[in-house]
Structures are given as C-alpha cells and as structure tokens.
Scaffold this motif. Structure first.
Motif, PDB file in Angstrom:
ATOM      1  N   SER A 163       0.687  -1.224  -0.042  1.00  0.00           N
ATOM      2  CA  SER A 163      -0.067  -0.068  -0.073  1.00  0.00           C
ATOM      3  C   SER A 163       0.999   1.265  -0.156  1.00  0.00           C
ATOM      4  O   SER A 163       0.458   2.181  -0.744  1.00  0.00           O
ATOM      5  CB  SER A 163      -0.882   0.106   1.223  1.00  0.00           C
ATOM      6  N   GLY A 164       2.166   1.182   0.698  1.00  0.00           N
ATOM      7  CA  GLY A 164       2.795   2.249   0.695  1.00  0.00           C
ATOM      8  C   GLY A 164       3.266   2.510  -0.875  1.00  0.00           C
ATOM      9  O   GLY A 164       3.513   3.952  -1.287  1.00  0.00           O
ATOM     10  N   LEU A 165       3.709   1.592  -1.618  1.00  0.00           N
ATOM     11  CA  LEU A 165       4.032   1.662  -2.990  1.00  0.00           C
ATOM     12  C   LEU A 165       3.199   2.273  -3.758  1.00  0.00           C
ATOM     13  O   LEU A 165       3.493   3.352  -4.533  1.00  0.00           O
ATOM     14  CB  LEU A 165       4.593   0.354  -3.448  1.00  0.00           C
ATOM     15  N   ASN A 166       1.786   1.688  -3.668  1.00  0.00           N
ATOM     16  CA  ASN A 166       0.676   2.344  -4.376  1.00  0.00           C
ATOM     17  C   ASN A 166       0.316   3.620  -4.142  1.00  0.00           C
ATOM     18  O   ASN A 166       0.185   4.510  -4.735  1.00  0.00           O
ATOM     19  CB  ASN A 166      -0.686   1.336  -4.189  1.00  0.00           C
ATOM     20  N   THR A 167       0.451   4.035  -2.775  1.00  0.00           N
ATOM     21  CA  THR A 167       0.230   5.551  -2.418  1.00  0.00           C
ATOM     22  C   THR A 167       1.189   6.447  -3.030  1.00  0.00           C
ATOM     23  O   THR A 167       0.820   7.457  -3.583  1.00  0.00           O
ATOM     24  CB  THR A 167       0.275   5.569  -0.687  1.00  0.00           C
ATOM     25  N   LEU A 168       2.500   6.173  -3.118  1.00  0.00           N
ATOM     26  CA  LEU A 168       3.481   6.941  -3.576  1.00  0.00           C
ATOM     27  C   LEU A 168       3.252   7.132  -5.009  1.00  0.00           C
ATOM     28  O   LEU A 168       3.582   8.011  -5.747  1.00  0.00           O
ATOM     29  CB  LEU A 168       5.003   6.247  -3.179  1.00  0.00           C
ATOM     30  N   ILE A 169       2.969   5.871  -5.848  1.00  0.00           N
ATOM     31  CA  ILE A 169       2.687   5.988  -7.426  1.00  0.00           C
ATOM     32  C   ILE A 169       1.517   7.001  -7.535  1.00  0.00           C
ATOM     33  O   ILE A 169       1.651   7.438  -8.442  1.00  0.00           O
ATOM     34  CB  ILE A 169       2.652   4.565  -7.799  1.00  0.00           C
ATOM     35  N   TYR A 170       0.576   6.720  -6.959  1.00  0.00           N
ATOM     36  CA  TYR A 170      -0.670   7.471  -7.034  1.00  0.00           C
ATOM     37  C   TYR A 170      -0.571   9.168  -6.826  1.00  0.00           C
ATOM     38  O   TYR A 170      -0.818   9.910  -7.674  1.00  0.00           O
ATOM     39  CB  TYR A 170      -1.738   7.149  -6.190  1.00  0.00           C
ATOM     40  N   CYS A 171       0.656   9.489  -5.761  1.00  0.00           N
ATOM     41  CA  CYS A 171       0.637  10.760  -5.598  1.00  0.00           C
ATOM     42  C   CYS A 171       1.426  11.464  -6.771  1.00  0.00           C
ATOM     43  O   CYS A 171       1.091  12.493  -6.944  1.00  0.00           O
ATOM     44  CB  CYS A 171       1.590  10.724  -4.268  1.00  0.00           C
ATOM     45  N   VAL A 172       2.388  10.629  -7.472  1.00  0.00           N
ATOM     46  CA  VAL A 172       3.465  11.130  -8.311  1.00  0.00           C
ATOM     47  C   VAL A 172       2.466  11.232  -9.729  1.00  0.00           C
ATOM     48  O   VAL A 172       2.336  12.315 -10.417  1.00  0.00           O
ATOM     49  CB  VAL A 172       4.427  10.251  -8.513  1.00  0.00           C
ATOM     50  N   LEU A 173       1.574  10.307 -10.057  1.00  0.00           N
ATOM     51  CA  LEU A 173       0.692  10.090 -11.205  1.00  0.00           C
ATOM     52  C   LEU A 173      -0.388  11.415 -11.106  1.00  0.00           C
ATOM     53  O   LEU A 173      -0.747  11.969 -12.001  1.00  0.00           O
ATOM     54  CB  LEU A 173      -0.168   8.943 -11.231  1.00  0.00           C
ATOM     55  N   GLY A 174      -0.976  11.642  -9.798  1.00  0.00           N
ATOM     56  CA  GLY A 174      -1.896  12.513  -9.558  1.00  0.00           C
ATOM     57  C   GLY A 174      -1.379  14.086  -9.786  1.00  0.00           C
ATOM     58  O   GLY A 174      -1.846  14.745 -10.090  1.00  0.00           O
ATOM     59  N   PHE A 175      -0.109  14.064  -9.342  1.00  0.00           N
ATOM     60  CA  PHE A 175       0.507  15.759  -9.275  1.00  0.00           C
ATOM     61  C   PHE A 175       1.485  16.052 -10.263  1.00  0.00           C
ATOM     62  O   PHE A 175       1.553  17.256 -10.422  1.00  0.00           O
ATOM     63  CB  PHE A 175       1.048  15.946  -7.585  1.00  0.00           C
ATOM     64  N   GLU A 176       2.130  15.115 -10.864  1.00  0.00           N
ATOM     65  CA  GLU A 176       3.203  15.487 -11.717  1.00  0.00           C
ATOM     66  C   GLU A 176       2.644  15.487 -13.387  1.00  0.00           C
ATOM     67  O   GLU A 176       3.742  15.826 -14.184  1.00  0.00           O
ATOM     68  CB  GLU A 176       4.596  14.237 -11.472  1.00  0.00           C
ATOM     69  N   PHE A 177       1.679  14.889 -13.754  1.00  0.00           N
ATOM     70  CA  PHE A 177       1.158  15.037 -15.074  1.00  0.00           C
ATOM     71  C   PHE A 177      -0.057  15.872 -15.195  1.00  0.00           C
ATOM     72  O   PHE A 177      -0.837  15.893 -14.139  1.00  0.00           O
ATOM     73  CB  PHE A 177       0.874  13.386 -15.265  1.00  0.00           C
ATOM     74  N   GLU A 178      -0.165  16.517 -16.399  1.00  0.00           N
ATOM     75  CA  GLU A 178      -1.148  17.289 -16.628  1.00  0.00           C
ATOM     76  C   GLU A 178      -2.537  16.652 -16.821  1.00  0.00           C
ATOM     77  O   GLU A 178      -3.543  16.883 -16.390  1.00  0.00           O
ATOM     78  CB  GLU A 178      -0.977  18.182 -17.750  1.00  0.00           C
ATOM     79  N   ASP A 179      -2.473  15.583 -17.553  1.00  0.00           N
ATOM     80  CA  ASP A 179      -3.750  14.634 -17.938  1.00  0.00           C
ATOM     81  C   ASP A 179      -3.869  13.868 -16.582  1.00  0.00           C
ATOM     82  O   ASP A 179      -2.781  13.341 -16.126  1.00  0.00           O
ATOM     83  CB  ASP A 179      -3.356  13.968 -19.125  1.00  0.00           C
ATOM     84  N   LYS A 180      -5.041  13.883 -16.136  1.00  0.00           N
ATOM     85  CA  LYS A 180      -5.567  12.957 -15.076  1.00  0.00           C
ATOM     86  C   LYS A 180      -5.826  11.864 -15.024  1.00  0.00           C
ATOM     87  O   LYS A 180      -5.892  10.994 -14.159  1.00  0.00           O
ATOM     88  CB  LYS A 180      -6.444  14.128 -14.275  1.00  0.00           C
ATOM     89  N   SER A 181      -5.892  11.226 -16.284  1.00  0.00           N
ATOM     90  CA  SER A 181      -6.605   9.787 -16.613  1.00  0.00           C
ATOM     91  C   SER A 181      -5.475   8.995 -17.180  1.00  0.00           C
ATOM     92  O   SER A 181      -5.414   7.749 -16.956  1.00  0.00           O
ATOM     93  CB  SER A 181      -7.921   9.860 -17.489  1.00  0.00           C
ATOM     94  N   THR A 182      -4.734   9.509 -18.114  1.00  0.00           N
ATOM     95  CA  THR A 182      -3.672   8.741 -19.049  1.00  0.00           C
ATOM     96  C   THR A 182      -2.672   8.080 -17.914  1.00  0.00           C
ATOM     97  O   THR A 182      -2.299   6.929 -18.185  1.00  0.00           O
ATOM     98  CB  THR A 182      -3.281   9.685 -20.026  1.00  0.00           C
ATOM     99  N   PRO A 183      -2.164   9.031 -17.273  1.00  0.00           N
ATOM    100  CA  PRO A 183      -1.166   8.499 -16.148  1.00  0.00           C
ATOM    101  C   PRO A 183      -1.417   6.961 -15.600  1.00  0.00           C
ATOM    102  O   PRO A 183      -0.752   6.157 -15.292  1.00  0.00           O
ATOM    103  CB  PRO A 183      -0.494   9.387 -15.344  1.00  0.00           C
ATOM    104  N   PHE A 184      -2.968   7.012 -15.095  1.00  0.00           N
ATOM    105  CA  PHE A 184      -3.340   6.144 -14.288  1.00  0.00           C
ATOM    106  C   PHE A 184      -3.537   4.667 -15.433  1.00  0.00           C
ATOM    107  O   PHE A 184      -3.418   3.727 -14.785  1.00  0.00           O
ATOM    108  CB  PHE A 184      -4.598   6.362 -13.646  1.00  0.00           C
ATOM    109  N   ALA A 185      -3.857   4.893 -16.521  1.00  0.00           N
ATOM    110  CA  ALA A 185      -4.063   4.045 -17.439  1.00  0.00           C
ATOM    111  C   ALA A 185      -2.557   3.249 -17.949  1.00  0.00           C
ATOM    112  O   ALA A 185      -2.646   2.076 -17.842  1.00  0.00           O
ATOM    113  CB  ALA A 185      -4.467   4.602 -18.709  1.00  0.00           C
ATOM    114  N   VAL A 186      -1.609   4.239 -17.959  1.00  0.00           N
ATOM    115  CA  VAL A 186      -0.172   3.544 -18.120  1.00  0.00           C
ATOM    116  C   VAL A 186       0.089   2.746 -16.980  1.00  0.00           C
ATOM    117  O   VAL A 186       0.667   1.613 -17.137  1.00  0.00           O
ATOM    118  CB  VAL A 186       0.969   4.773 -18.221  1.00  0.00           C
TER     119      VAL A 186
END
Length: 199
Positions: A163-186
């Motif tokens: 869960s710590g790993l997923n939390t860190l990944i979600y934080c980076v994907l949510g804040f570091e990329f302009e598009d909010k859905s494509t990073p999560f698809a990747v």
C-alpha cells in the motif's frame, strides 16, 4: 434499502457553463486516440522513472495473490497437529487478512503522512526499507517451513509495503502529470502486464 432510496432522489439542477468549458467537456477522445496517448506517455521521461515501481507493484500483487496462501498451507503440513484441508485454508485466510490491515495502515497512517511532511525522497527511502523487510520475512518464513507467528508478520509487512508503494505511485501520477486519466491508464496497464507475466 439503498436502491429504494435512489427512487426518491431529485434530479440535480444544471448550472450554466461558459461555452468554452461546455465544448471542452463534450469533446471526448476516441478509443484509438486514448490508446495512442497511453503509449506515448509510457515512453515519456517522467513516466520511465516510475516504470520500475509499477513493475514491482505488479510483481507484489502476483506474490500475495498467488503465493501466500499455498505457502502457508504447505507450512501447516509440517506442524505437529494435523489439520484438515478446510481448516488449513481457513487458518491461512485468517492470517492473510492481516495483509488487508497492513494495506490500510501503510497507505493512510504511514507512508501518506510521511510523504506529506517530509517529501518524496524520505518516503521512497522508508518504502525501500519496508520492501526489504517484507521480502526478508517471506524468505525467512519459506526457509523455516513452519507455520508460526512469522506468517502474521509476513502478511502484515507485505500489505504495508504494497500500500505504501501504491500510495507513492498514485501521488506522483496525480500531481506530476497534466492529464489526470492517462497516467493511471499507463500504471494499470504496466501493473497488469507484469502481474500476468509473473503469475
């Protein structure tokens, strides 16, 4: 009861939006455009730094989904008091529930606040330490080949690191990329592929 209450909800009032926003919302990507955008983002410099974490996330899911229960049942066969197959499965699943406790504690109470207060570098360092501890516990448990309190620790720490790993990944994907859905698809694409390969 919830379905019945849905019948009594009123329709929400529509608010007037400026024409530019209304046009932007009505424009939807076609499926092929979304797929192309996903693969373009996969080779993006920022995303390539996250790919190893995404791969480990898929491997982590494959390990606890495919290995933990059979491993615990196998080690129960070596104990002095023989249990039936149903009793072994029940005991292994009760032990496995600590993985869920670790998932809750790891994301909400542990890595999330550490990342918020101390930043990404500290959170990644602690996450690396958690991963080392979790892998070590699995290897020690496998080597001892006896069902013991170590099984509970193994499940808890694996949930904590996952869960710590997923939390860190979600934080980076949510804040570091302009598009909010494509990073999560990747992320889900990469995670699923590696989970399938390892499983």
């Amino acid at each position: 009861v919830g379905s019945l209450l849905m019948c009594f909800l009123r329709k929400p009032e529509l608010q007037q939006q400026p024409e530019d926003e209304a046009e932007a919302e009505t424009e939807e990507k076609r499926p092929m455009e979304s797929i192309k955008d996903t693969f373009k983002l996969l080779i993006n410099k920022k995303m390539l730094g996250l790919v190893p974490l995404m791969i480990w996330s898929g491997l982590s899911m494959a390990v606890y989904a495919g290995i933990f229960i059979p491993l615990m049942i196998r080690t129960m066969n070596t104990t002095l008091s023989p249990l039936s197959q149903n009793q072994q499965s029940a005991k292994a699943l009760y032990t496995f529930s600590l993985l869920g406790v670790g998932e809750i504690v790891g994301g909400v109470l542990f890595i999330g606040p550490i990342r918020d207060h101390f930043g990404n570098k500290t959170a990644y360092s602690i996450q690396s330490l958690l991963t080392i501890v979790a892998i070590s516990l699995v290897l020690i448990y496998s080597h001892l080949n006896t069902f013991s309190f170590l099984a509970y620790l193994m499940c808890f720490f694996w949930g904590l690191q996952d869960s710590g790993l997923n939390t860190l990944i979600y934080c980076v994907l949510g804040f570091e990329f302009e598009d909010k859905s494509t990073p999560f698809a990747v992320f889900k694409f990469t995670q699923s592929i590696w989970m399938f390969i390892f499983e």
